[in-house]
Scaffold this active site. Structure first.
Site, PDB file in Angstrom:
ATOM      1  CE1 TYR A 238      -3.168   3.040   0.798  1.00  0.00           C
ATOM      2  CE2 TYR A 238      -2.110   3.157   2.950  1.00  0.00           C
ATOM      3  CZ  TYR A 238      -2.969   3.685   2.005  1.00  0.00           C
ATOM      4  OH  TYR A 238      -3.616   4.874   2.257  1.00  0.00           O
ATOM      5  CE  LYS A 242      -2.567   6.779  -1.704  1.00  0.00           C
ATOM      6  NZ  LYS A 242      -3.689   7.386  -2.473  1.00  0.00           N
TER       7      LYS A 242
END
Length: 443
Positions: A238, A242
């Site tokens: 994640y 990002k």
């Protein structure tokens, strides 16, 4: 900044919002509607089969929520429904696709002409996500958003919701600094985002050639994401994808002003539209509920470990104020805002324990026999060695011929002993997710 500045700013504006079915985007949407009913138009992008299905999904998953109770009561049902019919456009789309997946060419042309501001909130937020899914949404989804934004003739800025976790496992003050293309958190590695995409495609091709099951493909691509993230210095897929999303935004923004908002863990609302609204189990909620059910009696981390949390409405207020503050700039800008609380108002694990213990003493959960569940003192284990010893003694039996020293040496749990309780596997899964954020010195 005076509240009236935000209200004035939103009047007669046309806004594109992605990720509208997500928790934060719903709170943002409610704030915009409640603050300024004279907003011109809201384009809300979401996945659906067609426009009718998209509109119905908005009604079911967004506007029917308790979150919108205040604005419904204030406007009345008829005015609320009129607003939705006249000013809210459900856009069938997907940020992982070119042109945001908007196939209706007439609608695209209209949006390119009318949109004043774009708020990009779409993301997959699972820490351990399939690498292909996370790349498509969090990284190349950002490419699609910025490409769409540069075709909007009136757009003043793009505001992108990122995460504080892109900063990795750092201690002390972390500067509000943009990532440059190919930057890593390890000096020993080089990052090529398009090479990462090609790597995923090659792995998928190989798995399909082997007729791998969906379960095998998912497991393999999750492991690949974690491997690549850790190789470049990020703790999970994640935060890695990002961070790459921020890189491509900076690379392709051209003359577009770009604001990046980096919140940490987002919790329930503090004040607006009312205290305590939340949807689902988020961030530390699983830990709190597990404790209230009497299932969670320990957790990894020291009593003074700080967990940076921020209420959703504070993040929303930051988004709107940042838009107002940087609107109508004479020169394009790229700026990052960290929206955290750990410096000014740190929340420690001992605080969480104190608050939750007090709450569940007064408002205990009820077990299946109809009796209140008693919560006990919480135990903090501030190293992995202590945690392994505790967990092994409480939940697992060593396999024949193996000793506790094997566990403490760092071997995988499933290779070392069998569990006697599902709670062991569940808790270890939870610990693996949060370990980078509660232990920095003893991994």
């Amino acid at each position: 900044m005076e509240p009236g500045r935000v209200v004035e700013f939103l009047e007669n504006k046309t806004i594109l919002l992605t990720g509208v079915t997500g928790f934060l985007a719903k709170v943002l949407l409610e704030k915009i509607m409640r603050s300024q009913p004279n907003v011109k138009k809201l384009y809300l992008v979401l996945r659906a089969e067609n426009a009718t299905a998209a509109t119905q999904r908005l009604l079911d998953e967004v506007f029917s929520k308790e979150l919108f109770r205040i604005v419904r009561e204030r406007w009345g049902t008829e005015n609320f429904d009129t607003f939705l019919n006249e000013k809210v456009i459900a856009v069938v789309g997907d940020v992982s696709s070119n042109n945001l997946g908007i196939n209706d060419s007439n609608l695209r042309e209209e949006m390119w002409r009318e949109i004043d501001f774009i708020i990009s909130s779409a993301a997959t937020t699972r820490f351990i996500e399939r690498y292909d899914v996370a790349l498509e949404t969090n990284t190349f989804g950002a490419v699609n958003v910025i490409n769409f934004a540069t075709r909007c003739v009136k757009v003043d800025m793009l505001l992108h919701v990122s995460t504080a976790y892109v900063c990795g496992e750092r201690e002390g003050l972390v500067p509000e600094k943009s990532f440059y293309m190919g930057e890593t958190l390890k000096d020993t590695t080089k990052l090529n985002i398009y090479a990462e995409k090609k790597l995923v495609e090659e792995n998928l091709k190989q798995l399909n050639a082997q007729n791998a099951t969906d379960k095998t493909i998912t497991s393999t691509l999750r492991d690949l994401g974690m491997k690549r993230a850790k190789m470049h210095g990020w703790p999970n897929t994640y935060s890695f994808t990002k961070a790459m999303g921020e890189m491509v935004l900076g690379e392709y923004r051209e003359s577009m002003s770009l604001i990046i908002i980096r919140p940490p863990g987002i919790s329930s609302t503090y004040k607006e539209p009312f205290p305590g609204w939340i949807e689902g189990l988020r961030t530390m909620d699983a830990m709190v509920i597990g404790y209230g059910k009497g299932q969670l009696k320990c957790f990894l981390g020291g009593s003074n470990t700080v967990l940076d949390m921020i209420p959703a409405d504070m993040v929303v207020n930051t988004i709107l104020i940042a838009m107002v503050a940087h609107a109508n700039q004479t020169q394009s800008i790229q700026i990052v805002y960290h929206v955290g609380s750990s410096l000014r108002n740190p929340l420690t694990l001992s605080n969480i324990h104190k608050f939750t213990k007090c709450y569940f003493h007064t408002n205990p959960l009820i077990n299946k026999n109809g009796k209140p569940i008693k919560v006990n003192k919480f135990k903090f284990l501030n190293s992995m060695a202590k945690f392994r010893i505790y967990m092994t003694a409480r939940y697992a039996l060593p396999l024949k011929g193996l000793h506790l020293v094997n566990v403490l040496s760092g071997q995988r749990y499933n290779d070392t002993y069998r569990t006697t309780n599902k709670k062991f596997s569940l808790l270890m899964g939870l610990v693996e997710i949060y370990r980078p954020y509660v232990l920095f010195k003893d991994m």
